[in-house]
Design an enzyme around this catalytic site. Structure first.
Site, PDB file in Angstrom:
ATOM      1  N   ASP A  72      45.234  53.617  53.271  1.00  0.00           N
ATOM      2  CA  ASP A  72      45.521  54.442  52.161  1.00  0.00           C
ATOM      3  C   ASP A  72      46.054  53.906  50.955  1.00  0.00           C
ATOM      4  O   ASP A  72      46.345  52.856  50.808  1.00  0.00           O
ATOM      5  CB  ASP A  72      46.509  55.204  52.959  1.00  0.00           C
ATOM      6  CG  ASP A  72      47.748  54.460  53.569  1.00  0.00           C
ATOM      7  OD1 ASP A  72      47.721  53.623  54.016  1.00  0.00           O
ATOM      8  OD2 ASP A  72      48.661  55.171  53.389  1.00  0.00           O
ATOM      9  N   GLU A 126      50.061  53.937  55.606  1.00  0.00           N
ATOM     10  CA  GLU A 126      51.060  52.667  55.307  1.00  0.00           C
ATOM     11  C   GLU A 126      52.079  53.086  54.138  1.00  0.00           C
ATOM     12  O   GLU A 126      53.231  52.584  54.113  1.00  0.00           O
ATOM     13  CB  GLU A 126      50.172  51.561  54.977  1.00  0.00           C
ATOM     14  CG  GLU A 126      51.193  50.166  55.042  1.00  0.00           C
ATOM     15  CD  GLU A 126      51.812  49.954  53.709  1.00  0.00           C
ATOM     16  OE1 GLU A 126      52.639  48.961  53.482  1.00  0.00           O
ATOM     17  OE2 GLU A 126      51.432  50.583  52.581  1.00  0.00           O
TER      18      GLU A 126
END
Length: 353
Positions: A72, A126
């Site tokens: 991400d 994350e």
């Protein structure tokens, strides 16, 4: 679904996966593409949990290493698709951390007989709250997927090994007062004024710079937010100072909390968030060989990263990836092409040696 060429040029692969939008919470398209591409290689066992994809070899090697990276990014700021400017890739995710992910994907596909068994981990969420973190979810649901003797997290590190990470703790200190009309302030007690004593402690604080496993860390203790007051004509009866403490990995969370309670003795202190650090683990044979191959003096990671999650499983871990970490999350985020190629060369040589 976008098709990924994992065996081609790693720079082209970096561009391709960057151009698949994957802001935290929207990683499915990229996770689908990663899973589909990895399943084409018979030397890999591929596993999936949510939008986290794990691929691993099972060659019976005595040592297993883990190479991990998050899929991400933070939100796009009109910086996709990626722009190529000579030897520079500009765009969201180029440095944090799609270049590191592309490196790991290329290794997973091309190294059919690595010297160590390797587990490749590509995970979601994350960049948001820790409770959503995909690696944390794997730790809870499938710790056996993450077993290893040494781990590398592909966070940007300027091509230098950054060992371990610092722990982080957030606390708030609430200072009481007595409300009164501001025209008759002497009838009350100004909580904001009293909070000055907390700020005095912070100004006088001298942070430690301990050496842990040969690396020097630099701790920090800082006010990051202050709240107080209810109206322009009322003496505030409460003031809260929010403080962030970054502590070296020679202390655990309990020791860090005890330290803060001693530093702020006499004040009401509440811990609101905490995560442990991670020792570098550079004494492990695989880690020593890797550091020697990189050929640069390892540095302490002055921040918190997911290497801490590996440490919680008993797996020492380091940060190593292409790009300047100061570029992370900036509108002008970019990575240099030679740095991607050099980092891939180092990892390939290490795993094939």
């Amino acid at each position: 679904m976008t098709s990924l060429d994992l065996t081609g040029d790693v720079v082209d692969l970096t561009r391709t996966i960057c151009d698949i939008p994957s802001v935290s919470g929207d990683e499915k398209a990229l996770a689908d593409a990663v899973e589909s591409a990895l399943r084409a290689y018979p030397h890999l066992e591929v596993l999936r949990d949510g939008d986290a994809v794990v691929a691993r070899t099972s060659l019976g090697r005595p040592t297993r290493v883990v190479i991990a990276g998050h899929l991400d990014t933070v939100p796009i700021a009109d910086n996709l698709p990626v722009v190529v400017d000579g030897d520079v890739l500009r765009g969201r995710g180029t440095v944090d951390m799609k270049a590191g992910v592309a490196m790991a994907l290329h290794l997973a596909a091309t190294l059919t007989e690595p010297r160590y068994d390797v587990t490749y981990v590509f995970y979601d969420h994350e960049e948001v709250a820790a409770r959503l973190n995909g690696l944390g979810r794997l730790v809870r649901n499938h710790p056996d997927w993450l077993v290893g003797d040494f781990a590398i997290l592909g966070e940007p590190s300027d091509g230098t090994v950054e060992g371990g990470c610092q722990g982080t703790m957030r606390v708030k200190i609430t200072v009481p007062g007595v409300a009164a009309h501001s025209a008759r302030s002497w009838k009350g007690s100004n909580a904001i004024h009293s909070a000055g004593a907390v700020l005095d402690v912070l100004r006088a604080y001298v942070p430690r710079q301990p050496i842990v496993d040969g690396l020097q860390y630099h701790e920090g203790l800082n006010a990051v937010k202050i709240e107080g007051g209810i109206a322009g004509n009322v003496i505030p009866d409460l003031c809260t100072v929010h403080i962030n403490h970054r502590f070296a990995p020679d202390r655990d969370v309990a020791e860090a909390e005890a330290h803060l309670r001693a530093v702020f003795a006499g004040f009401e202190l509440e811990v609101t968030d905490a995560a442990p650090g991670s020792r570098p683990g550079l004494d492990r044979p695989a880690a020593k060989e890797f550091v020697e191959l990189v050929g640069r003096t390892p540095q302490a990671k002055l921040g918190w990263t997911d290497v801490s999650r590996f440490a919680g499983l008993g797996v020492p871990a380091v940060n190593f990836g292409p790009g300047d970490p100061l570029q992370a999350h900036t509108d002008g985020e970019h990575v240099l092409v030679p740095e991607i190629r050099q980092a891939l060369h180092v990892l390939t040589t290490w795993l094939k040696a």
